[in-house]
Design a protein around this motif. Structure first.
Motif, PDB file in Angstrom:
ATOM      1  N   CYS A   1       0.828  -1.203   0.000  1.00  0.00           N
ATOM      2  CA  CYS A   1       0.000   0.000   0.000  1.00  0.00           C
ATOM      3  C   CYS A   1       0.862   1.252   0.000  1.00  0.00           C
ATOM      4  O   CYS A   1       0.456   2.286  -0.535  1.00  0.00           O
ATOM      5  CB  CYS A   1      -0.918   0.022   1.213  1.00  0.00           C
TER       6      CYS A   1
ATOM      7  N   VAL B   1       1.325   3.341  -3.077  1.00  0.00           N
ATOM      8  CA  VAL B   1       0.312   4.338  -3.427  1.00  0.00           C
ATOM      9  C   VAL B   1       0.282   5.475  -2.410  1.00  0.00           C
ATOM     10  O   VAL B   1       0.197   6.647  -2.772  1.00  0.00           O
ATOM     11  CB  VAL B   1      -1.084   3.668  -3.497  1.00  0.00           C
TER      12      VAL B   1
ATOM     13  N   PRO C   1       3.231   8.472  -2.571  1.00  0.00           N
ATOM     14  CA  PRO C   1       2.998   9.506  -3.581  1.00  0.00           C
ATOM     15  C   PRO C   1       1.791  10.386  -3.260  1.00  0.00           C
ATOM     16  O   PRO C   1       1.824  11.593  -3.512  1.00  0.00           O
ATOM     17  CB  PRO C   1       2.738   8.704  -4.864  1.00  0.00           C
ATOM     18  N   VAL C   2       0.713   9.794  -2.716  1.00  0.00           N
ATOM     19  CA  VAL C   2      -0.473  10.595  -2.398  1.00  0.00           C
ATOM     20  C   VAL C   2      -0.108  11.704  -1.401  1.00  0.00           C
ATOM     21  O   VAL C   2      -0.439  12.871  -1.600  1.00  0.00           O
ATOM     22  CB  VAL C   2      -1.610   9.713  -1.838  1.00  0.00           C
TER      23      VAL C   2
ATOM     24  N   ASP D   1      -6.736  16.874 -19.501  1.00  0.00           N
ATOM     25  CA  ASP D   1      -6.976  15.486 -19.105  1.00  0.00           C
ATOM     26  C   ASP D   1      -5.872  14.631 -19.673  1.00  0.00           C
ATOM     27  O   ASP D   1      -5.872  14.269 -20.840  1.00  0.00           O
ATOM     28  CB  ASP D   1      -8.347  15.016 -19.611  1.00  0.00           C
TER      29      ASP D   1
ATOM     30  N   GLU E   1      -3.866   9.316 -16.151  1.00  0.00           N
ATOM     31  CA  GLU E   1      -5.069   8.533 -15.836  1.00  0.00           C
ATOM     32  C   GLU E   1      -4.781   7.047 -15.883  1.00  0.00           C
ATOM     33  O   GLU E   1      -5.159   6.281 -14.996  1.00  0.00           O
ATOM     34  CB  GLU E   1      -6.156   8.821 -16.874  1.00  0.00           C
TER      35      GLU E   1
ATOM     36  N   TRP F   1      -2.737   5.795 -12.964  1.00  0.00           N
ATOM     37  CA  TRP F   1      -3.358   5.614 -11.665  1.00  0.00           C
ATOM     38  C   TRP F   1      -4.566   4.677 -11.659  1.00  0.00           C
ATOM     39  O   TRP F   1      -5.114   4.389 -10.613  1.00  0.00           O
ATOM     40  CB  TRP F   1      -3.658   6.929 -10.933  1.00  0.00           C
ATOM     41  N   TRP F   2      -4.959   4.185 -12.803  1.00  0.00           N
ATOM     42  CA  TRP F   2      -5.807   2.980 -12.801  1.00  0.00           C
ATOM     43  C   TRP F   2      -4.918   1.736 -12.769  1.00  0.00           C
ATOM     44  O   TRP F   2      -5.225   0.749 -12.105  1.00  0.00           O
ATOM     45  CB  TRP F   2      -6.686   2.917 -14.064  1.00  0.00           C
TER      46      TRP F   2
ATOM     47  N   PRO G   1      -2.492   0.856  -9.070  1.00  0.00           N
ATOM     48  CA  PRO G   1      -3.282   0.211  -8.010  1.00  0.00           C
ATOM     49  C   PRO G   1      -3.797  -1.164  -8.431  1.00  0.00           C
ATOM     50  O   PRO G   1      -3.856  -2.074  -7.607  1.00  0.00           O
ATOM     51  CB  PRO G   1      -4.451   1.185  -7.795  1.00  0.00           C
ATOM     52  N   THR G   2      -4.164  -1.315  -9.724  1.00  0.00           N
ATOM     53  CA  THR G   2      -4.660  -2.626 -10.171  1.00  0.00           C
ATOM     54  C   THR G   2      -3.583  -3.682 -10.016  1.00  0.00           C
ATOM     55  O   THR G   2      -3.846  -4.796  -9.563  1.00  0.00           O
ATOM     56  CB  THR G   2      -5.124  -2.547 -11.638  1.00  0.00           C
TER      57      THR G   2
ATOM     58  N   ILE H   1      -3.266  -4.611  -6.455  1.00  0.00           N
ATOM     59  CA  ILE H   1      -4.397  -5.422  -6.011  1.00  0.00           C
ATOM     60  C   ILE H   1      -4.271  -6.842  -6.542  1.00  0.00           C
ATOM     61  O   ILE H   1      -4.635  -7.807  -5.868  1.00  0.00           O
ATOM     62  CB  ILE H   1      -5.726  -4.770  -6.435  1.00  0.00           C
TER      63      ILE H   1
END
Lengths: 275, 194, 657
Positions: free
Chosen positions: A27, A30, A33-34, A63, A68, A71-72, A75-76, A79
């Protein structure tokens, strides 16, 4: 400070801790960086800063597909790794799965009552209240039921918990690496005396265990339907107690109470546990 | 008949809203069906389904309810013709059939309770009475609604509002029919045959 | 049955409070109600209260009433916190604290029930009422009378749970009342029945609101506002309402079945009789998990609006955000078992649900990155809503890590029902749901009232909440690892837990000061309203349609219904800087007031009270009353009134306050 979940004393709790640590580390990929971006952007693009006033009225659209996508995707991926760990560890650490060891497992039957724990040792023919004792390095196979509302059997230093319910049995496989005394409790509220339901789990050497069994047997104090009925009446914060003899099939009769209106038990196969 | 745009919009809003509510009712029945599925083997040594269910009786209830759906459909046809008398006649017939259904169901419940198969005997019976009884309760509420609507149509005729309410009521009534088909199949047929 | 038993059911003098603290609670409720009634009478305000508030079908009025009820219930919920923290900090060894075990158990059960059902849900429906119609360019919600009835059912539930302080007791089985503890055999008093019926009645109100707001979004968007041009808050409400209509019927069933067990002797969840207590756990969490997403999605929507406005930039990744919402909605149906990994479902089942739970972290993470990139190259103003957002990111991310840990079944075997779990879900709800709603209330306050909330007190409140939360819940994460299970009213000193509970108590106290700051903020803001007016209707230089009319928004919202061509339509309108010519005003139809809503609420309270105390004639009165109100409403053809065009013109041209 005694922090049993982080200081496991048995193989099950140890592996469970490993999973926790790996999860936190993954974790962090992620989370770091957040945190960084939050404070960095807040500082750099604050309305008062020279940089901010140098920009035109920020009415623009960028955009950024690459951002984009990442960041999809990231995390994928994390997971997916966690999913593999989940599948693998959940099967390996199934509470119902016997533990690998050189020594044959020992069986202990547990009955959650209002508000104490009854431990029955079928092979040894003795029982105890609010204390469970077993040899270190021997896998213990708990069979649990309740003559009380829903409870949860938890010895954090040794393993995760398992729920305990009336009219059915659950199981938990546990082992202590070395001798020691560990706190145990119910982890599910069961009524007024719930807080007075703590117990201790004592793992001892083989010799000490045999000695304890002999002295308990010698102390008599039978556990039969009558003394059980007295025991099952609501009471809390009970001191440790021992029973030198235990009525055969007491555990099963406790289980069966909830199965049928008729009192006869003949010919009924409820998949219950027979010692 | 020509309708003002805002009236059509109001109708479409009402139908959408009511249909959404019907879907929540569907979820409600789904939860009751799930409970029945899990608990129907929990007989606790008491009566089981093939001992207490009566196939011809359940078939009679089914036929009556289906007939009431038919007469409810007739009321919509009458409304389209503009005949408030036709609507009231069809609704009266629907009411009688629906009322008969409820009475039959209550009589079956009474018979079971008197014969040691009441809802408090076992989990199976609790879930049976509740699933079937909830449907019956919906039918009863539909009957109250029907009566009130008949009063309104009698007093005011086939106004825009009454037409809308008739459309919603018939949606409700047909929905209850569909739920009954599931009950008949999953509870009675499966309970008797399997 | 004797006559007195027929009249009074199970009520008796034994139902009155049993100890000093309980009497205190009862007297506060009774006293509070009397004070309010006295004040209204003293100021001769009954007419105004009845006309402008209690019978109003204006969602802006209903929204304010929702929030006021939630604030009052928040006081009780926080007071519960104080009692619990004092108990757990002092009940060690020979000392047994200030509460009996039973009373402590009632208090934590009430605390959870109140915070979820009467604070969080109340704030959520309140804000949706205030903002949704304005954002989508509509004048009202789809079914204004249903909206009022929903609010009064919510209030009926709140009334019942407060009545439990005066007569009877409350459940001791936690906020979800698992059987068999919650069955009659182990909970013979009125407590669990109060729990069932206050939630059941409020739940029906919520379900009807779900239908209402769903129909509003689907059928009442302004012309030209396609779905992909809706503001992000409206999207999150859309997702949340879809969850409401699917989840709340399950709650209705589950509560009903438990009630049938207790009241009519059935056997759904009893230990004997063939009942299956595990079925209850499955059903209640099939509702319970979607419920937490129902609460958090609108908060996410608020953050989307706040971050965009105060970064002076459009929201990054709009399409991505929409997909993330629907991913969350869909996935929230596939995770419920993670609430009971320890119930022994087997490795395959546990692993599946654990994986699904971890997966739902992905769309949530996507949202956080999109908010951060909205800030990127923006011009960020650190108003208090923006501070709430930043506090949210810090805490929610950490709480989310705890959640991912718990999503691994074998980790959960250790940490289930420990204080680690309690800390995790409070982190998500406080930093996500509450901070979000606080930000939203501050953000939209000027639009609703015409003046600003005092920013200084808002910032004080923020820091007290943030620091207080860290002190109150940081220790709980540690306690979980130390093997502390939840809901203990007493423990042994040798465990070494006490100092952590003391720190937690200090944190809770700071949180209460934070809440007090918010009350002071409200009072000060009202007092100083002429000093902080919103003179333009667009106090934050916003992007969406709710900022396009004067503040406070008039009853009809828009004098002329807008036509939309773009996302962030209002921002585009400002950019185009079209000259504001006075449009041609027309007559506007708005709903008439109706007293049927409050009557339905009152009769619903009567229904609940009748069932709880087995006063069957009272139950009949309640049922007949509700039915009569509904039927009479359906016969009412005169439900709208007209605001003439001249009156509209006058309102539009009025100076602000």
């Amino acid at each position: 400070m005694n922090i049993p979940v982080l200081d496991p004393q048995g193989p099950v709790a140890l592996l469970e801790l490993h999973v926790m640590i790996i999860t936190v580390v993954l974790c962090a990929i992620v989370v770091v960086p957040v945190f960084f971006l939050l404070f960095y952007f807040a500082w750099r693009y604050r309305a008062g800063s020279p940089r901010a006033s140098a920009l035109h009225l920020p009415d623009w659209d960028h955009d950024n597909l690459a951002a984009e996508f990442s960041w999809w995707l990231v995390p994928t991926i994390i997971i997916v790794v966690l999913a593999i760990i989940a599948w693998q560890s959940t099967h390996a650490l199934d509470p119902y799965k016997p533990l690998a060891a050189d020594v044959p497992p020992m069986e202990i039957d547990v009955v959650a009552l209002d508000w104490k724990w009854l431990f029955i040792y079928p092979a040894q023919g003795i029982a105890s209240i609010n204390k469970v004792e077993f040899p270190a390095g021997t896998p213990v196979h708990f069979y649990l039921t309740a003559d009380a509302p829903m409870n949860s059997f938890w010895i954090p230093a040794l393993a995760g918990q398992i729920m305990v319910m009336p009219g059915m049995t659950t199981q938990l496989n546990v082992m202590a690496d070395h001798p020691g005394t560990y706190a145990g409790m119910s982890a599910n509220i069961s009524g007024e005396g719930f807080s007075g339901m703590s117990f201790t789990a004592d793992s001892v050497s083989e010799d000490d265990f045999d000695a304890w069994v002999s002295s308990t047997k010698a102390g008599a104090n039978p556990l039969d339907q009558n003394s059980y009925a007295a025991l099952a009446a609501p009471s809390s914060y009970l001191p440790v107690a021992y029973y030198g003899t235990v009525e055969q099939s007491l555990f099963d009769s406790i289980l069966m109470k909830y199965m049928s209106a008729s009192s006869s038990m003949e010919g009924m196969d409820m998949g219950m546990h027979m010692p | 008949m020509t309708y003002k745009p805002e009236e059509l919009a109001a109708d479409s809003k009402s139908v959408f809203g009511f249909f959404t509510y019907l879907m929540t009712d569907l979820v409600l029945f789904a939860a009751l069906f799930a409970t029945y599925a899990v608990l129907h083997s929990g007989v606790f040594g008491g009566p089981e389904s093939e001992q207490i269910f009566n196939a011809p009786f359940a078939l009679l209830e089914t036929v009556i309810l289906l007939a009431s759906s038919f007469s409810c459909g007739m009321s919509l046809l009458a409304a389209r013709r503009g005949s408030s008398r036709g609507v009231l006649t069809s609704l009266a017939l629907t009411f009688i059939l629906g009322g008969t259904f409820v009475v039959l169901e209550l009589s079956e419940f009474a018979r079971l309770a008197a014969n040691g198969a009441g809802p408090g005997v076992s989990a199976f019976l609790s879930s049976y009475f509740t699933l079937v009884g909830t449907h019956g309760l919906h039918v009863a509420i539909g009957l109250v609604w029907m009566a009130a609507l008949c009063v309104s149509i009698y007093a005011r005729g086939l106004t825009r509002g009454n037409m809308r309410k008739l459309a919603l009521l018939s949606l409700f009534w047909h929905f209850l029919d569909i739920i009954w088909i599931f009950i008949f199949t999953i509870v009675y047929l499966a309970g008797i045959i399997l | 049955m004797t006559l007195s038993h027929f009249i009074f059911g199970n009520l008796s003098f034994a139902a009155l409070p049993e100890n000093a603290i309980a009497w205190g609670g009862a007297l506060v409720v009774v006293g509070g109600v009397l004070v309010v009634l006295a004040l209204i009478t003293f100021f001769n305000a009954w007419g105004w209260i009845w006309r402008d508030w209690l019978t109003s079908l204006d969602p802006k009025r209903i929204g304010i009433m929702y929030i006021l009820v939630s604030v009052v219930m928040f006081v009780r919920g926080l007071f519960d916190v104080g009692l619990m923290r004092v108990q757990q900090a002092t009940s060690v060894g020979d000392a047994h604290g200030i509460l009996t075990a039973t009373h402590f158990q009632e208090i934590f059960s009430a605390h959870g029930s109140i915070m979820i059902f009467f604070v969080a849900m109340g704030f959520m429906f309140g804000i949706v009422n205030l903002v949704l119609p304005l954002q989508i360019g509509a004048r009202d919600v789809a079914f204004p009378f249903l909206n009022s009835a929903s609010f009064w059912l919510f209030s009926a539930g709140a009334a019942l749970i407060n009545l439990s302080l005066i007569v009877g007791d409350f459940s001791t089985a936690g906020w979800l009342s698992y059987p068999p503890l919650s069955e009659l055999a182990y909970s013979p008093t009125s407590g669990v029945d109060y729990w069932i019926w206050s939630l059941q009645i409020a739940g029906i109100g919520s379900l009807l609101s779900g239908v209402n707001f769903l129909a509003t979004i689907v059928k009442m968007r302004a012309r030209g506002m396609s779905y992909m041009k809706m503001p992000m808050f409206a999207w999150t409400v859309f997702g949340a309402m879809v969850l409401v209509v699917f989840a709340f019927p399950v709650l209705t069933v589950t509560l009903a079945l438990l009630s049938l067990d207790r009241t009519l002797g059935m056997h759904f969840f009893t230990a004997a009789g063939g009942g299956n207590m595990m079925m209850y756990v499955n059903l209640i969490w099939a509702w319970g998990h979607p419920e937490v997403y129902i609460l958090i999605l609108p908060a996410f929507g608020i953050f989307s609006e706040v971050v965009a406005t105060f970064s002076g930039k459009k929201l990054a990744g709009y399409v991505s955000m929409v997909y993330a919402i629907w991913a969350i909605v869909f996935l929230s149906w596939l995770v419920w078992l993670h609430h009971f990994f320890t119930m022994g479902a087997g490795a395959d089942v546990n692993a599946f649900f654990g994986i699904m739970t971890a997966v739902i972290a992905i769309p949530t993470g996507v949202k956080i990155f999109n908010w951060l990139f909205t800030m990127y190259r923006g011009r960020i103003r650190f108003t208090s809503p923006m501070l709430w957002f930043m506090g949210f990111v810090v805490l929610f991310t950490l709480g989310g890590v705890a959640g991912v840990v718990l999503s691994e079944p074998v980790a959960d075997y250790q940490l289930h029902n420990s204080l680690f779990l309690v800390a995790h879900f409070h982190t998500m709800i406080v930093s996500g749901v509450l901070f979000g709603y606080f930000a939203g209330i501050t953000y939209w306050f000027p639009k609703v009232t015409g003046f600003h909330l005092d920013e200084r007190w808002g910032i004080r409140a923020f820091w007290l909440w943030l620091v207080g939360f860290i002190l109150a819940f940081g220790p709980l994460y540690i306690l979980g690892f130390m093997g502390a299970t939840r809901r203990l009213d007493h423990y042994d000193p040798s465990l070494g837990w006490q100092w952590l509970f003391i720190v937690a108590a200090v944190g809770a106290f700071l949180i209460m000061l934070g809440f007090l700051s918010q009350i002071i903020q409200l009072v000060v803001s009202i007092r100083d309203r002429k000093l902080n007016p919103d003179t333009t209707g667009d106090p934050w230089y916003g992007r969406t349609l709710e900022w396009s009319m004067r503040s406070p928004a008039p009853e009809y919202n828009f004098a002329v219904l807008p036509e939309v061509t773009e996302r962030d339509e209002f921002w585009e309108m400002k950019k185009a800087a079209l000259p504001r010519t006075a449009p041609a005003y027309e007559d506007i139809e708005v709903p008439r007031n109706s007293g049927a809503g409050i009557l339905i609420g009152a009769f619903a309270t009567v229904i609940g009270f009748g069932i709880i105390w087995h006063i069957w004639w009272l139950l009949v009165v309640g049922l007949v009353g509700v039915a009569a109100c509904i039927i009479m409403r359906t016969f009412d053809e005169d439900t709208e009134r007209v605001i003439p065009a001249a009156e509209v013109a006058r309102i539009e041209n009025m100076k602000t306050i």
